[in-house]
Design a protein around this motif. Sequence first.
Motif, PDB file in Angstrom:
ATOM      1  N   LEU A  33      82.818  72.956 112.401  1.00 21.38           N
ATOM      2  CA  LEU A  33      82.041  74.180 112.205  1.00 21.38           C
ATOM      3  C   LEU A  33      82.310  75.179 113.326  1.00 21.38           C
ATOM      4  O   LEU A  33      82.455  76.385 113.084  1.00 21.38           O
ATOM      5  N   ALA A  34      82.395  74.712 114.554  1.00 26.88           N
ATOM      6  CA  ALA A  34      82.649  75.595 115.695  1.00 26.88           C
ATOM      7  C   ALA A  34      84.034  76.219 115.629  1.00 26.88           C
ATOM      8  O   ALA A  34      84.271  77.282 116.217  1.00 26.88           O
ATOM      9  N   ASP A  35      84.942  75.574 114.897  1.00 25.07           N
ATOM     10  CA  ASP A  35      86.317  76.063 114.770  1.00 25.07           C
ATOM     11  C   ASP A  35      86.511  76.871 113.485  1.00 25.07           C
ATOM     12  O   ASP A  35      87.626  77.129 113.077  1.00 25.07           O
ATOM     13  N   SER A  36      85.410  77.278 112.849  1.00 20.86           N
ATOM     14  CA  SER A  36      85.485  77.960 111.558  1.00 20.86           C
ATOM     15  C   SER A  36      84.894  79.357 111.652  1.00 20.86           C
ATOM     16  O   SER A  36      83.952  79.600 112.416  1.00 20.86           O
ATOM     17  N   ASP A  37      85.424  80.268 110.841  1.00 23.04           N
ATOM     18  CA  ASP A  37      84.829  81.605 110.757  1.00 23.04           C
ATOM     19  C   ASP A  37      83.980  81.764 109.504  1.00 23.04           C
ATOM     20  O   ASP A  37      83.350  82.798 109.293  1.00 23.04           O
ATOM     21  N   SER A  38      83.919  80.688 108.673  1.00 19.99           N
ATOM     22  CA  SER A  38      83.154  80.771 107.427  1.00 19.99           C
ATOM     23  C   SER A  38      82.945  79.373 106.860  1.00 19.99           C
ATOM     24  O   SER A  38      83.614  78.415 107.254  1.00 19.99           O
ATOM     25  N   VAL A  39      81.989  79.291 105.916  1.00 19.40           N
ATOM     26  CA  VAL A  39      81.656  78.029 105.260  1.00 19.40           C
ATOM     27  C   VAL A  39      81.496  78.282 103.769  1.00 19.40           C
ATOM     28  O   VAL A  39      80.973  79.328 103.364  1.00 19.40           O
ATOM     29  N   ILE A  40      81.951  77.334 102.956  1.00 21.14           N
ATOM     30  CA  ILE A  40      81.648  77.306 101.526  1.00 21.14           C
ATOM     31  C   ILE A  40      80.905  75.998 101.278  1.00 21.14           C
ATOM     32  O   ILE A  40      81.386  74.929 101.669  1.00 21.14           O
ATOM     33  N   SER A  41      79.732  76.088 100.654  1.00 21.90           N
ATOM     34  CA  SER A  41      78.925  74.873 100.536  1.00 21.90           C
ATOM     35  C   SER A  41      77.964  74.981  99.370  1.00 21.90           C
ATOM     36  O   SER A  41      77.611  76.076  98.925  1.00 21.90           O
ATOM     37  N   THR A  42      77.526  73.810  98.888  1.00 21.77           N
ATOM     38  CA  THR A  42      76.352  73.795  98.041  1.00 21.77           C
ATOM     39  C   THR A  42      75.179  74.344  98.868  1.00 21.77           C
ATOM     40  O   THR A  42      75.210  74.315 100.097  1.00 21.77           O
ATOM     41  N   ALA A  43      74.149  74.835  98.185  1.00 22.59           N
ATOM     42  CA  ALA A  43      73.146  75.682  98.850  1.00 22.59           C
ATOM     43  C   ALA A  43      72.011  74.880  99.488  1.00 22.59           C
ATOM     44  O   ALA A  43      70.831  75.158  99.258  1.00 22.59           O
ATOM     45  N   GLY A  44      72.370  73.897 100.296  1.00 24.52           N
ATOM     46  CA  GLY A  44      71.364  73.111 100.986  1.00 24.52           C
ATOM     47  C   GLY A  44      70.789  73.861 102.176  1.00 24.52           C
ATOM     48  O   GLY A  44      71.519  74.518 102.929  1.00 24.52           O
ATOM     49  N   PHE A  45      69.488  73.748 102.365  1.00 28.99           N
ATOM     50  CA  PHE A  45      68.795  74.498 103.402  1.00 28.99           C
ATOM     51  C   PHE A  45      69.325  74.197 104.794  1.00 28.99           C
ATOM     52  O   PHE A  45      69.515  75.099 105.618  1.00 28.99           O
ATOM     53  N   ASN A  46      69.567  72.919 105.101  1.00 32.36           N
ATOM     54  CA  ASN A  46      69.892  72.560 106.473  1.00 32.36           C
ATOM     55  C   ASN A  46      71.223  73.114 106.931  1.00 32.36           C
ATOM     56  O   ASN A  46      71.345  73.628 108.046  1.00 32.36           O
ATOM     57  N   LEU A  47      72.249  73.037 106.091  1.00 31.96           N
ATOM     58  CA  LEU A  47      73.547  73.566 106.494  1.00 31.96           C
ATOM     59  C   LEU A  47      73.492  75.086 106.619  1.00 31.96           C
ATOM     60  O   LEU A  47      74.100  75.660 107.530  1.00 31.96           O
ATOM     61  N   ILE A  48      72.761  75.762 105.739  1.00 33.70           N
ATOM     62  CA  ILE A  48      72.607  77.215 105.882  1.00 33.70           C
ATOM     63  C   ILE A  48      71.950  77.530 107.221  1.00 33.70           C
ATOM     64  O   ILE A  48      72.362  78.458 107.935  1.00 33.70           O
ATOM     65  N   SER A  49      70.937  76.749 107.605  1.00 36.99           N
ATOM     66  CA  SER A  49      70.277  76.946 108.897  1.00 36.99           C
ATOM     67  C   SER A  49      71.253  76.758 110.046  1.00 36.99           C
ATOM     68  O   SER A  49      71.231  77.507 111.039  1.00 36.99           O
ATOM     69  N   GLU A  50      72.126  75.747 109.933  1.00 38.25           N
ATOM     70  CA  GLU A  50      73.124  75.530 110.980  1.00 38.25           C
ATOM     71  C   GLU A  50      74.111  76.685 111.043  1.00 38.25           C
ATOM     72  O   GLU A  50      74.535  77.086 112.133  1.00 38.25           O
ATOM     73  N   CYS A  51      74.473  77.225 109.891  1.00 37.92           N
ATOM     74  CA  CYS A  51      75.369  78.392 109.869  1.00 37.92           C
ATOM     75  C   CYS A  51      74.708  79.592 110.537  1.00 37.92           C
ATOM     76  O   CYS A  51      75.355  80.345 111.275  1.00 37.92           O
ATOM     77  N   VAL A  52      73.416  79.797 110.272  1.00 33.43           N
ATOM     78  CA  VAL A  52      72.687  80.901 110.907  1.00 33.43           C
ATOM     79  C   VAL A  52      72.681  80.707 112.424  1.00 33.43           C
ATOM     80  O   VAL A  52      72.899  81.659 113.191  1.00 33.43           O
ATOM     81  N   ALA A  53      72.430  79.481 112.874  1.00 33.43           N
ATOM     82  CA  ALA A  53      72.404  79.202 114.312  1.00 33.43           C
ATOM     83  C   ALA A  53      73.766  79.463 114.952  1.00 33.43           C
ATOM     84  O   ALA A  53      73.854  79.996 116.063  1.00 33.43           O
ATOM     85  N   ALA A  54      74.838  79.074 114.261  1.00 32.76           N
ATOM     86  CA  ALA A  54      76.187  79.231 114.799  1.00 32.76           C
ATOM     87  C   ALA A  54      76.807  80.579 114.458  1.00 32.76           C
ATOM     88  O   ALA A  54      77.923  80.872 114.892  1.00 32.76           O
ATOM     89  N   GLU A  55      76.077  81.395 113.676  1.00 30.43           N
ATOM     90  CA  GLU A  55      76.562  82.703 113.219  1.00 30.43           C
ATOM     91  C   GLU A  55      77.895  82.577 112.483  1.00 30.43           C
ATOM     92  O   GLU A  55      78.871  83.248 112.765  1.00 30.43           O
ATOM     93  N   VAL A  56      77.893  81.674 111.497  1.00 30.15           N
ATOM     94  CA  VAL A  56      79.062  81.461 110.643  1.00 30.15           C
ATOM     95  C   VAL A  56      78.671  81.826 109.211  1.00 30.15           C
ATOM     96  O   VAL A  56      77.864  81.121 108.591  1.00 30.15           O
ATOM     97  N   PRO A  57      79.183  82.912 108.642  1.00 30.39           N
ATOM     98  CA  PRO A  57      78.831  83.316 107.268  1.00 30.39           C
ATOM     99  C   PRO A  57      79.151  82.224 106.257  1.00 30.39           C
ATOM    100  O   PRO A  57      80.082  81.433 106.431  1.00 30.39           O
ATOM    101  N   ILE A  58      78.377  82.221 105.169  1.00 30.09           N
ATOM    102  CA  ILE A  58      78.467  81.129 104.206  1.00 30.09           C
ATOM    103  C   ILE A  58      78.489  81.643 102.777  1.00 30.09           C
ATOM    104  O   ILE A  58      77.823  82.624 102.444  1.00 30.09           O
ATOM    105  N   MET A  59      79.299  80.993 101.951  1.00 32.87           N
ATOM    106  CA  MET A  59      79.248  81.181 100.496  1.00 32.87           C
ATOM    107  C   MET A  59      78.551  79.967  99.913  1.00 32.87           C
ATOM    108  O   MET A  59      78.950  78.829 100.189  1.00 32.87           O
ATOM    109  N   THR A  60      77.493  80.187  99.125  1.00 31.08           N
ATOM    110  CA  THR A  60      76.703  79.074  98.609  1.00 31.08           C
ATOM    111  C   THR A  60      76.899  78.881  97.109  1.00 31.08           C
ATOM    112  O   THR A  60      76.982  79.843  96.347  1.00 31.08           O
TER     113      THR A  60
END
Length: 371
Positions: free
Chosen positions: A263-290
């Motif tokens: 995650l730290a080596d990524s500029d983005s995430v594609i994921s199923t829309a689980g709350f916890n991973l979205i929260s981790e993306c917000v914390a790490a400031e990594v945009p996400i496609m859900t």
Amino acid sequence: MKILIGVCGIGQGHITRQSVIAELLLERGHTLSFLTYGPGVETLKARFPDSLVLPVYVPWVACGPDGLRFMETVRRSGWRAIPGILRDLSLIRRFRQSEPFDLCISDYEPVTARVAYATRTPLITLDQQSKLLGFETSPIGELSRKEERARLGLFFPKATKRIALSYFRVNAAPDHRFRVELRPPMVRSEIQNDDQETRPEHTLVYLSNYGSDSFVHLPDLVASLATMPNRRFTIFDSLGRRCEAPLNVVFEEIDREFFPKVLADSDSVISTAGFNLISECVAAEVPIMTIPLATYDQHLCSRTVETLRIGMGLKETRSPTPGELAAFVQQISNARHSMRTNPDVLKPSPTSTRKLIDEIEAVAKPFQDRG
């Protein structure tokens, strides 16, 4: 204090979240026991070898727009449920006859609530689903909060305190029948923003399952990823699936220590829309496609990603098209800026985490003083 923590055993989000809380409570000298089920049993035993971890039985409770569906629940569980129900009753009886807990905490695990009621112990519900109990969020297509509200009302009819973790401010009227307080989410200390303005063109892909199915067709997804040969993709699939893939797509096993590094080596995430991973993306400031699975909660999370402009939220359970993937990549920079500046985004921080642990401890203190 002696604290009992109940954790929903479905998926990784509940266990990851409560592991953060448990580690902080242990640091403050509290004694912990856990109730969970499914994969959660072995996971918590491995993470907390010095704590008691007991399996419980939780039947699937069928609900619909009209509320609880008792007969459908019985048909699904049948006679198979009886041994589990008897085991839970025996466990509750055992706790009634032993030294009482000072506090019970439940993350969407109902047997812990029954222990709290039977032993007259203060109960905190600490999860992310409770915002669907405490706020009148609007329907999404044929899905609504009614189904989740029915389950929560059945599992947790009373609580000393109800806390809903949320990465977004809920702009909906409160449901005055249930007082639910919002707090920023808690994430692992390994998940943090490194303040890099530019990151590698690398996307982390995480696919969770719903029951025994994923609903995301892996070859279709890989075909879309193959249209961007200059971008690297690392796929973590909760069912361990693999398929033929181009050189820019690799598969990895899910690993608690390795995942944050990717995650730290990524500029983005594609994921199923689980709350916890979205929260981790917000914390790490990594945009996400859900990609939302077939629950109201996941569709609400996906819609919120879109409205907060912190990524792209699909409206259906399917792989993104090459056009959607290209559009998402184009908006990565703007989405990261929104994560930093949007006042409706609730970001976790060490300060908010400490305050939440203080709040948890404060709930039990009046009961200890009285006793």
